[in-house]
Design a protein around this motif. Sequence first.
Motif, short mmCIF file in Angstrom:
data_model
loop_
_atom_site.label_atom_id
_atom_site.label_comp_id
_atom_site.label_asym_id
_atom_site.label_seq_id
_atom_site.Cartn_x
_atom_site.Cartn_y
_atom_site.Cartn_z
N LEU A 156 -3.00 -5.05 -3.48
CA LEU A 156 -1.61 -5.14 -3.59
C LEU A 156 -1.17 -4.30 -4.82
N VAL A 157 -1.86 -3.38 -5.30
CA VAL A 157 -1.57 -2.54 -6.57
C VAL A 157 -1.04 -1.41 -6.08
N GLY A 158 -1.48 -0.67 -5.00
CA GLY A 158 -0.65 0.60 -4.94
C GLY A 158 0.96 0.41 -4.14
N ASP A 159 1.29 1.68 -3.44
CA ASP A 159 2.54 1.38 -2.67
C ASP A 159 2.44 0.69 -1.55
N LYS A 160 1.50 0.80 -0.78
CA LYS A 160 1.27 -0.24 0.44
C LYS A 160 0.23 -0.99 0.23
N PRO A 161 0.08 -2.36 0.96
CA PRO A 161 -0.99 -3.00 1.09
C PRO A 161 -2.14 -2.24 1.64
N ARG A 162 -3.29 -2.34 0.94
CA ARG A 162 -4.33 -1.84 1.56
C ARG A 162 -5.53 -2.43 1.69
N LEU A 163 -6.29 -2.40 3.03
CA LEU A 163 -7.48 -3.18 3.34
C LEU A 163 -8.67 -2.71 2.90
N LEU A 164 -9.47 -3.04 1.79
CA LEU A 164 -10.38 -2.43 1.07
C LEU A 164 -11.90 -3.07 1.89
N ARG A 165 -11.70 -4.46 2.32
CA ARG A 165 -12.88 -4.68 3.00
C ARG A 165 -12.60 -5.78 4.38
N PRO A 166 -13.11 -5.44 5.53
CA PRO A 166 -12.60 -6.51 6.49
C PRO A 166 -13.35 -7.67 6.23
N GLY A 167 -12.87 -8.95 6.67
CA GLY A 167 -13.50 -10.10 6.48
C GLY A 167 -13.16 -11.18 7.32
N GLY A 168 -13.01 -12.62 6.83
CA GLY A 168 -12.89 -13.66 7.56
C GLY A 168 -11.22 -13.87 7.94
N ILE A 169 -10.44 -13.02 7.25
CA ILE A 169 -8.96 -13.08 7.81
C ILE A 169 -8.83 -11.49 8.64
N SER A 170 -8.26 -11.67 9.60
CA SER A 170 -8.12 -10.23 10.45
C SER A 170 -7.19 -9.27 10.06
N LEU A 171 -7.33 -7.87 10.24
CA LEU A 171 -6.49 -7.05 9.71
C LEU A 171 -4.90 -7.47 10.62
N GLU A 172 -5.09 -7.85 11.72
CA GLU A 172 -3.96 -8.35 12.78
C GLU A 172 -3.10 -9.50 11.92
N GLN A 173 -3.85 -10.44 11.49
CA GLN A 173 -3.21 -11.46 10.77
C GLN A 173 -2.54 -11.22 9.39
N LEU A 174 -3.44 -10.13 8.84
CA LEU A 174 -2.57 -9.81 7.44
C LEU A 174 -1.33 -8.85 7.85
N MET A 175 -1.24 -8.14 9.17
CA MET A 175 0.04 -7.29 9.28
C MET A 175 1.00 -8.25 9.85
N GLU A 176 0.67 -9.49 10.24
CA GLU A 176 1.83 -10.30 10.70
C GLU A 176 2.68 -10.91 9.49
N VAL A 177 2.04 -10.64 8.32
CA VAL A 177 2.52 -11.34 6.88
C VAL A 177 2.96 -10.31 6.13
N VAL A 178 2.49 -9.32 5.93
CA VAL A 178 2.89 -8.15 5.25
C VAL A 178 3.30 -6.76 5.98
N GLY A 179 3.34 -6.57 7.01
CA GLY A 179 3.70 -5.59 7.78
C GLY A 179 2.59 -4.51 7.82
N GLU A 180 2.90 -3.21 7.49
CA GLU A 180 1.86 -1.91 7.65
C GLU A 180 0.79 -2.18 6.59
N VAL A 181 -0.73 -2.05 6.98
CA VAL A 181 -1.65 -2.22 6.26
C VAL A 181 -2.61 -0.98 6.24
N GLU A 182 -2.61 -0.50 5.04
CA GLU A 182 -3.55 0.88 5.17
C GLU A 182 -4.95 0.57 5.21
N ILE A 183 -5.93 1.25 5.71
CA ILE A 183 -7.12 1.03 5.86
C ILE A 183 -8.16 1.84 5.22
N ASP A 184 -8.75 1.56 4.27
CA ASP A 184 -9.67 2.37 3.45
C ASP A 184 -10.72 2.90 4.20
#
Length: 342
Positions: free
Chosen positions: A185-213
């Motif tokens: 959460l340090v850049g302009d947009k939330p950025r996924l650095l490693r996929p893991g136990g919480i899915s990308l879809e779950q993250l997007m439900e909470v913070v909207g768009e997520v960039e993928i490293d």
Amino acid sequence: MNTQLLNPDKDEKAYEKAAKYILAGEVVGMPTETVYGLAANALDGQAVKKIFIAKGRPQDNPLIVHIADLKQMDKLVSFIPENAKKLADAFWPGPLTIILPKAECIPIEVSAGLDTVGIRFPNHKVAQNLIKAAGVPLAAPSANLSGRPSTTTAKHVMEDLNGKIPAVLEGGACTVGVESTVISLVGDKPRLLRPGGISLEQLMEVVGEVEIDRAIKEKIGDDVRVSAPGMKYRHYAPKAPVTVVCGDANKTAEYIKQNANKTAGILCFKEYMNVFSDYKCFEMGFKDDVSSQAKRIFDALRAFDETDVTEIWTQCPSDEGLGLAVANRLKKAAGFHVINLG
Ligand code: AMP
Ligand code: MG
């Protein structure tokens, strides 16, 4: 050094003993819901150095700091953005690590020289109890020798670290089985650095768009600076070289059968075990049961090291949900040697 296995179910002093090691600047193996961690006092740089030595971990690979109470985070970071509060609210305690600007008190050994720190509140009673007993946040990477598959049982930890650390806390098999999701959460947009136990879809439900490293899906050269330094190393790897075959499961089974040497090991979906009865074969759960795949893959990758297979072929789930994390770990174990059948 003799490594003690401390079992809180059998020894009422287990936490006290483990916390004593932590406060004496030693490292202790601890279970979490994702994988086992190798924990040291996150505020003690000298103690944290011992983690790197025990694992043989490259020094530019930062560690995650584990907390057992939301309030503990306040002192560890210099700023808590609104999205961090939302994510913590939605997924903590749980398998999510949030990267934030670090506070002064975080030693350079933890952040590996970055100006950020990863924070996680694990959802495992044994980890929480150890953090509380020690009274300090715990820096902990996965409790495996660097480069090897992560550990999901205390027995795995013993295999890799027996004699190198004073103690391991027993906490049963990890229920998630792959590491935490890392979101920055340090850049302009939330950025996924490693996929893991919480899915990308779950993250997007909470913070909207997520960039993928891009290090999640492709091999990154040694000379490239990546956001999560851990992503650039060959990782999770058994001794024999691994090939990942992606695509429709019937097609990938057929392809592997046609191309694997007689001395190959196969990691396949449970439905396909009979196809590979001539091979040393381990299953990773049913094709559509990605959460059992997550639980199985590190144990299976480790199990090949007990055999004499000369190469390993594996099927792979699609990138949906937890599948993104499972596929990422398999591809990393293969050094991104991937065959895409479409
Ligand atoms: P491990 O605990 O062994 O799974 O490794 C921790 C992972 O989190 C590594 O891939 C690190 O690169 C990543 N990580 C930890 N702290 C940070 C940070 N401050 N910035 C980016 N990535 C981090
Ligand atoms: Mg690791």
